[in-house]
Write a protein that holds these residues in place. Structure first.
Motif, PDB file in Angstrom:
ATOM      1  N   ALA A 180      51.700   9.661  71.518  1.00 29.70           N
ATOM      2  CA  ALA A 180      50.362   9.338  71.040  1.00 29.70           C
ATOM      3  C   ALA A 180      49.305   9.968  71.928  1.00 29.70           C
ATOM      4  O   ALA A 180      49.419   9.982  73.153  1.00 29.70           O
ATOM      5  CB  ALA A 180      50.166   7.817  70.994  1.00 29.70           C
ATOM      6  N   ALA A 181      48.274  10.510  71.282  1.00 23.53           N
ATOM      7  CA  ALA A 181      47.085  11.031  71.956  1.00 23.53           C
ATOM      8  C   ALA A 181      45.998  11.137  70.900  1.00 23.53           C
ATOM      9  O   ALA A 181      46.272  11.076  69.699  1.00 23.53           O
ATOM     10  CB  ALA A 181      47.351  12.388  72.614  1.00 23.53           C
ATOM     11  N   CYS A 182      44.756  11.306  71.341  1.00 23.94           N
ATOM     12  CA  CYS A 182      43.626  11.364  70.415  1.00 23.94           C
ATOM     13  C   CYS A 182      42.580  12.310  70.976  1.00 23.94           C
ATOM     14  O   CYS A 182      42.311  12.292  72.185  1.00 23.94           O
ATOM     15  CB  CYS A 182      43.058   9.966  70.234  1.00 23.94           C
ATOM     16  SG  CYS A 182      41.558   9.904  69.276  1.00 23.94           S
ATOM     17  N   HIS A 183      41.963  13.112  70.110  1.00 21.35           N
ATOM     18  CA  HIS A 183      41.065  14.177  70.573  1.00 21.35           C
ATOM     19  C   HIS A 183      39.821  13.662  71.303  1.00 21.35           C
ATOM     20  O   HIS A 183      39.153  14.432  71.985  1.00 21.35           O
ATOM     21  CB  HIS A 183      40.636  15.067  69.402  1.00 21.35           C
ATOM     22  CG  HIS A 183      39.612  14.443  68.496  1.00 21.35           C
ATOM     23  ND1 HIS A 183      38.272  14.416  68.799  1.00 21.35           N
ATOM     24  CD2 HIS A 183      39.723  13.827  67.304  1.00 21.35           C
ATOM     25  CE1 HIS A 183      37.609  13.813  67.818  1.00 21.35           C
ATOM     26  NE2 HIS A 183      38.473  13.437  66.904  1.00 21.35           N
ATOM     27  N   SER A 184      39.520  12.388  71.184  1.00 15.84           N
ATOM     28  CA  SER A 184      38.337  11.863  71.864  1.00 15.84           C
ATOM     29  C   SER A 184      38.667  11.186  73.195  1.00 15.84           C
ATOM     30  O   SER A 184      37.788  10.617  73.842  1.00 15.84           O
ATOM     31  CB  SER A 184      37.602  10.869  70.951  1.00 15.84           C
ATOM     32  OG  SER A 184      38.442   9.802  70.592  1.00 15.84           O
ATOM     33  N   THR A 185      39.931  11.247  73.610  1.00 16.24           N
ATOM     34  CA  THR A 185      40.331  10.613  74.877  1.00 16.24           C
ATOM     35  C   THR A 185      41.188  11.559  75.723  1.00 16.24           C
ATOM     36  O   THR A 185      41.648  12.600  75.246  1.00 16.24           O
ATOM     37  CB  THR A 185      41.144   9.318  74.642  1.00 16.24           C
ATOM     38  OG1 THR A 185      42.474   9.660  74.243  1.00 16.24           O
ATOM     39  CG2 THR A 185      40.502   8.445  73.577  1.00 16.24           C
ATOM     40  N   HIS A 186      41.381  11.166  76.966  1.00 17.96           N
ATOM     41  CA  HIS A 186      42.262  11.896  77.891  1.00 17.96           C
ATOM     42  C   HIS A 186      43.489  11.036  78.215  1.00 17.96           C
ATOM     43  O   HIS A 186      44.081  11.149  79.289  1.00 17.96           O
ATOM     44  CB  HIS A 186      41.516  12.223  79.177  1.00 17.96           C
ATOM     45  CG  HIS A 186      40.221  12.959  78.969  1.00 17.96           C
ATOM     46  ND1 HIS A 186      40.162  14.300  78.684  1.00 17.96           N
ATOM     47  CD2 HIS A 186      38.940  12.503  78.976  1.00 17.96           C
ATOM     48  CE1 HIS A 186      38.893  14.661  78.538  1.00 17.96           C
ATOM     49  NE2 HIS A 186      38.132  13.596  78.707  1.00 17.96           N
TER      50      HIS A 186
END
Length: 531
Positions: A290-296
């Motif tokens: 899991a990852a999201c373009h608005s977070t690190h």
């Protein structure tokens, strides 16, 4: 089970309101906006409403959920958001809707006017069925059921993949080296794009200043370029953070590359990686990332259900995967991501009351209410004759007056093991199967014998998740033996992708000669032995 009230926006809702939520999505620069879909497919929004991202027709914020009548009754299958924010939503019918910020034509309607209500994106997507959407900061992507990829919007770094840096006002098919490829998954970083194709290859384009394309350099790419460092690996899932990327292979191996300022690659340091590096090598098989373009922030789930997190976690830089007490990767983003957005469209479950299905599940193997028991390997399994007759044609026939079993209180089973038969009976009460891949082969045998096709499919999925180089040929042999065509094709493709390693295993040389001949012939037709 995910508790949606871990996201503050939902904490004001009553249990009754929460009980009808089927899917939910928290987004926005500060995680201050939310969308949810009810059990009767009504779409509601609430929150700050930056750039008209709620699609309510005005710019007013609302703490009370408002219904989007235009989307009423449409079954949502995919949802994504940009940094403006702008929203993309795909329905079960393949329609694509967009609204919100549109300063770079990221809504795909040919203008730069903000979308105050959901609009149908047509243009080059007319007569196309969209099955997945993805948003970068200010660009958009869509995947069709035929494996075509379309992109549009902001293109300052080539993230639209058109070969130029001119903004793209309407959806344009991403071609170049993807022209004859079938894409199966799409993701966006802030200003980059990644695609997985059906043979497990990964292609990337757009901004590459931190190495987030994994190409071994930091030069931007205006058209898709294959990540050569993943050659020989079959990638099943890929995710992107703000400027980093993660890839999960069909063997459960995890690779990371790109920006690492906060330790989001999980390598133990904060050095950027221009090419994919394997991480979590000392951990068990990974089944979800899991990852999201608005977070690190990064997260992963192992085969046994352990959830790890790393990267920027509530202001701290966690440089190695950290074991949490969470049950799912979604909780990592609710509790530790900045902003605390959702990395995917969340599916909800409710346990505040017992449904018929939950009541049945509770009564399985309960000696107090059972009227029948099976004896397997000397152990008893307590069941209800009526449930078995309702759920299984095999038992409908068995419990007829002319069968001896109809009069028995205890039925002996000697052709299947206790774990296998118990899982089968539990499936009849729950529609679920929880077995390790090795036992799932025995359950596949039972499902074939009893003509339980849905159970066969569940077994096949369990076996797929547990496939390795060592057991691949044994599983292929089982798939052929039990006439499981989908599993056979999956195992065959896995063997082809890992041909050198598979042919060096003991299982490969212990199989039936006819199966070996058939495999070699089929592999040859696929071009596996070409120089």
């Amino acid at each position: 089970m995910v508790d949606v009230t871990k996201w503050p926006l939902f904490s004001l809702m009553t249990p009754q309101e929460l009980s009808v939520i089927r899917r939910a999505f928290v987004f926005g620069t500060f995680a201050n906006e939310a969308i949810f879909i009810t059990t009767d497919d009504e779409v509601y929004v609430f929150g700050l409403n930056c750039s008209n991202c709620l699609g309510t027709g005005d710019s007013l914020s609302t703490i009370v959920p408002k219904k989007l009548d235009f989307l009423s009754g449409r079954k949502v299958v995919s949802l994504s958001y940009g940094s403006g924010p702008h929203i993309l939503l795909a329905t079960e019918d393949g329609e694509l809707f967009a609204w919100g910020h549109n300063g770079y034509s990221q809504l795909g309607n040919g203008t730069t006017n903000q979308g105050v209500v959901p609009i149908l994106v047509s243009a080059s997507l007319l007569n196309k069925k969209v099955i997945e959407v993805a948003c970068g900061s200010h660009h958009s992507m869509a995947l069709t059921d035929s494996g075509e990829v379309y992109a549009w919007g902001y293109n300052n770094c080539g993230q639209v993949g058109s070969g130029s840096t001119a903004n793209q006002p309407t959806p344009r098919r991403v071609s170049s080296c993807l022209q004859n490829k079938v894409a199966v998954s799409i993701v966006c970083g802030q200003t980059s794009s990644l695609v997985v194709v059906d043979n497990g290859e990964v292609y990337g384009w757009g901004y590459n200043g931190n190495g987030q394309l994994g190409l071994g350099n930091n030069g931007n790419q205006l058209t898709p370029c294959r990540i050569a460092a993943l050659q020989g690996l079959c990638v099943q899932q890929i995710v992107s953070g703000y400027a980093h990327s993660l890839a999960l292979t069909d063997e459960g191996l995890l690779y990371a590359w790109g920006a690492n300022t906060y330790g989001q690659l999980g390598t133990g340091n904060k050095s950027n990686q221009l090419s994919p590096v394997q991480i979590m090598t000392d951990k068990e098989r990974v089944v979800e990332i899991a990852a999201c373009h608005s977070t690190h922030t990064s997260a992963a789930k192992s085969q046994s259900g352990q959830v790890y997190m790393w990267g920027q976690c509530r202001g701290q830089s966690i440089v190695l995967p950290h074991l949490t007490h969470f049950n799912c990767t979604d909780d990592v983003f609710a509790c530790f991501a900045t902003p605390s957005v959702m990395w995917r469209l969340l599916s909800m479950e409710h346990d505040d009351f017992l449904t018929v299905a939950q009541s049945l599940k509770k009564e399985f193997d309960n000696p107090e209410t059972a009227d029948l028991k099976f004896c397997v390997d000397g152990k008893y399994i307590f069941v209800h004759k009526a449930v078995l007759k309702i759920r299984c044609e095999h038992f409908q026939s068995m419990f007829q007056s002319h069968w001896n079993e109809d009069m028995k209180e205890v039925i002996e089973i000697d052709q299947f093991s206790y774990p296998v038969y118990r899982s089968f009976l539990e499936f009849l009460y729950t529609d679920q199967v929880e077995l390790p891949p090795e036992d799932a082969i025995g359950l596949l045998d039972l499902a074939t014998s009893y003509c339980e096709n849905r159970l066969k499919r569940l077994c096949q999925n369990i076996i797929k998740r547990g496939i390795t180089v060592e057991n691949a040929f044994s599983l292929l042999s089982a798939a052929v033996r039990y006439d499981a065509e989908d599993l056979e094709e999956f195992c065959f493709r896995f063997c082809i992708h890992h041909l050198t390693e598979v042919t060096q295993t003991a299982a490969f040389w212990q199989i039936d000669g006819n199966l070996l001949k058939d495999f070699i012939s089929r592999a040859s037709r696929c071009g596996a032995f070409k120089n």
